[in-house]
Write a protein that holds these residues in place. Structure first.
Motif, PDB file in Angstrom:
ATOM      1  N   LEU A   1       0.829  -1.204   0.000  1.00 27.42           N
ATOM      2  CA  LEU A   1       0.000   0.000   0.000  1.00 27.42           C
ATOM      3  C   LEU A   1       0.866   1.258   0.000  1.00 27.42           C
ATOM      4  CD1 LEU A   1      -2.724  -0.952   2.630  1.00 27.42           C
ATOM      5  CD2 LEU A   1      -3.007  -0.835   0.159  1.00 27.42           C
TER       6      LEU A   1
ATOM      7  N   GLU B   1       0.838   5.841  -0.424  1.00 28.85           N
ATOM      8  CA  GLU B   1       0.088   7.047  -0.092  1.00 28.85           C
ATOM      9  C   GLU B   1      -0.898   7.433  -1.197  1.00 28.85           C
ATOM     10  OE1 GLU B   1       1.257  11.296   1.966  1.00 28.85           O
ATOM     11  OE2 GLU B   1       2.627  10.423   0.503  1.00 28.85           O
ATOM     12  N   LYS B   2      -0.483   7.268  -2.430  1.00 33.48           N
ATOM     13  CA  LYS B   2      -1.357   7.567  -3.569  1.00 33.48           C
ATOM     14  C   LYS B   2      -1.269   6.442  -4.594  1.00 33.48           C
ATOM     15  CE  LYS B   2      -1.075  12.621  -3.152  1.00 33.48           C
ATOM     16  NZ  LYS B   2      -2.463  12.791  -2.695  1.00 33.48           N
TER      17      LYS B   2
ATOM     18  N   TYR C   1      -6.045   8.049  -6.683  1.00 35.88           N
ATOM     19  CA  TYR C   1      -6.651   7.790  -5.382  1.00 35.88           C
ATOM     20  C   TYR C   1      -5.728   8.270  -4.270  1.00 35.88           C
ATOM     21  CZ  TYR C   1      -9.824   4.660  -7.910  1.00 35.88           C
ATOM     22  OH  TYR C   1     -10.744   4.131  -8.764  1.00 35.88           O
TER      23      TYR C   1
ATOM     24  N   ASN D   1      -4.702   7.724  -0.446  1.00 41.42           N
ATOM     25  CA  ASN D   1      -4.747   6.816   0.710  1.00 41.42           C
ATOM     26  C   ASN D   1      -4.062   7.419   1.935  1.00 41.42           C
ATOM     27  OD1 ASN D   1      -5.893   4.871  -1.017  1.00 41.42           O
ATOM     28  ND2 ASN D   1      -3.870   4.165  -1.653  1.00 41.42           N
TER      29      ASN D   1
ATOM     30  N   SER E   1      -4.486   6.785   5.824  1.00 37.89           N
ATOM     31  CA  SER E   1      -4.019   5.558   6.495  1.00 37.89           C
ATOM     32  C   SER E   1      -3.195   5.924   7.722  1.00 37.89           C
ATOM     33  CB  SER E   1      -3.167   4.724   5.540  1.00 37.89           C
ATOM     34  OG  SER E   1      -3.916   4.301   4.423  1.00 37.89           O
TER      35      SER E   1
ATOM     36  N   TYR F   1      -6.235   1.505   7.259  1.00 38.60           N
ATOM     37  CA  TYR F   1      -5.657   1.454   5.923  1.00 38.60           C
ATOM     38  C   TYR F   1      -6.675   1.875   4.875  1.00 38.60           C
ATOM     39  CZ  TYR F   1      -1.832  -1.237   7.940  1.00 38.60           C
ATOM     40  OH  TYR F   1      -0.778  -1.645   8.699  1.00 38.60           O
ATOM     41  N   TYR F   2      -6.151   2.562   3.861  1.00 40.05           N
ATOM     42  CA  TYR F   2      -6.970   2.927   2.702  1.00 40.05           C
ATOM     43  C   TYR F   2      -6.331   2.350   1.444  1.00 40.05           C
ATOM     44  CZ  TYR F   2      -9.969   6.150   5.256  1.00 40.05           C
ATOM     45  OH  TYR F   2     -10.886   6.673   6.118  1.00 40.05           O
ATOM     46  N   ARG F   3      -7.157   1.848   0.560  1.00 40.21           N
ATOM     47  CA  ARG F   3      -6.719   1.383  -0.759  1.00 40.21           C
ATOM     48  C   ARG F   3      -7.755   1.855  -1.773  1.00 40.21           C
ATOM     49  NH1 ARG F   3      -4.337  -4.343  -1.250  1.00 40.21           N
ATOM     50  NH2 ARG F   3      -2.422  -3.245  -1.775  1.00 40.21           N
ATOM     51  N   HIS F   4      -7.288   2.402  -2.893  1.00 42.74           N
ATOM     52  CA  HIS F   4      -8.182   3.000  -3.890  1.00 42.74           C
ATOM     53  C   HIS F   4      -9.077   4.058  -3.238  1.00 42.74           C
ATOM     54  CE1 HIS F   4      -6.571   0.108  -6.486  1.00 42.74           C
ATOM     55  NE2 HIS F   4      -7.494  -0.827  -6.426  1.00 42.74           N
ATOM     56  N   GLY F   5      -8.518   4.758  -2.229  1.00 41.47           N
ATOM     57  CA  GLY F   5      -9.245   5.846  -1.592  1.00 41.47           C
ATOM     58  C   GLY F   5     -10.334   5.424  -0.636  1.00 41.47           C
TER      59      GLY F   5
ATOM     60  N   TYR G   1      -9.665  -0.019   3.735  1.00 42.68           N
ATOM     61  CA  TYR G   1      -9.226  -1.364   3.365  1.00 42.68           C
ATOM     62  C   TYR G   1      -9.080  -2.174   4.655  1.00 42.68           C
ATOM     63  CZ  TYR G   1      -6.218  -5.029   1.385  1.00 42.68           C
ATOM     64  OH  TYR G   1      -5.689  -6.227   0.978  1.00 42.68           O
TER      65      TYR G   1
END
Length: 265
Positions: free
Chosen positions: A135, A137-138, A155, A157, A160, A238-242, A245
């Motif tokens: 993962l 940041e972007k 996106y 992220n 996170s 956590y963020y994935r694809h904005g 996650y």
């Protein structure tokens, strides 16, 4: 992240088809040189029905380079071009295939490729030792139809968050074992009793769910393990694809006289 630790283990659950993180291809885009978490050349090999370049059969060169090459691509005027193919993924003195011999030109329009690619940007948030799962940041995603860019999305992220308890296993170990009420734990002599707790992250700094994955016949120890893990003040997000996650961890809580002696207050 998956190595066994005597007292406490953290296991990240998401897996991919690769057992090792893969070295990505390279994408040149608007003056930036980016990692590319996709391999458009594989579709060329499928249509060719063999994995060869210049009659050279491509084979894995390391566990991080199963495909046996690293391609460099350039996105210009919404068209994807192949500009270089390196033998293997690591080399102090890299060798490159002759594109003109293989394709008839040194700059190859990727007309065979239809699909989606991802290019990470910014700082690494979480490394996963598998495939292209790490993962960042972007994320820049590109959709292609016959080598022509049809959609591009970026996106974010950056929301996170990494907790000290996953960054430093000693912090988590100390927190858990110093908060156990050892007066409730019977004398175990030379035995060790383990309760496996499942944690899942969500959109808040506290775990989204905490449940017993595998417990003991002694319900008192099960509940004590569950109580202590619920005391953990913060956890990862956590963020994935904005988008949020969700991740999973398994934490064994080990009741033993060794841990009582070391951690009991």
């Amino acid at each position: 992240m998956k190595r066994l630790i005597k007292i406490l283990t953290i296991i990240l659950l998401p897996l991919s088809g690769y057992a090792t993180g893969q070295v990505g291809d390279i994408l040149i885009y608007k003056g930036d040189t980016l990692k590319l978490f996709a391999n458009p050349l594989e579709e060329y090999f499928e249509k060719k029905q063999k994995r060869t370049i210049n009659e050279y059969e491509l084979k894995w060169t390391s566990t991080a380079c199963y495909r046996g090459y690293q391609a460099t691509w350039e996105l210009t005027n919404d068209s994807l071009f192949l500009v270089r193919i390196q033998k293997g993924c690591y080399s102090k003195n890299p060798e490159y295939f002759n594109l003109k011999e293989e394709f008839g030109t040194e700059r190859v329009f990727a007309h065979w490729f239809t699909g989606n690619t991802l290019a990470p940007k910014g700082k690494l948030i979480q490394y996963f030792h598998s495939g292209y799962d790490s993962l960042y940041e972007k994320e820049l995603t590109f959709s292609f139809t016959s080598g022509i860019l049809t959609e591009q999305i970026e996106y974010d992220n950056s929301k996170s968050y990494k907790s000290v308890f996953t960054e430093n296993q000693d912090s988590l170990r100390n927190f858990i074992y110093t908060n156990i009420n050892w007066n409730l734990v019977p004398n175990l002599e030379n035995k060790k009793a383990r309760v496996f707790i499942s944690i899942k992250s969500g959109e808040k700094l506290k775990p989204d769910s905490i449940v017993i994955l595998r417990g003991l016949k002694n319900e008192l120890l099960n509940q004590e393990a569950l109580r202590v893990v619920n005391l953990i003040p913060e956890w990862d997000v956590y963020y994935r694809h904005g988008k949020v996650y969700r991740m999973g961890w398994t934490i064994p809580i080990v009741f033993s006289e060794e841990n009582r002696k070391k951690y009991a207050r």
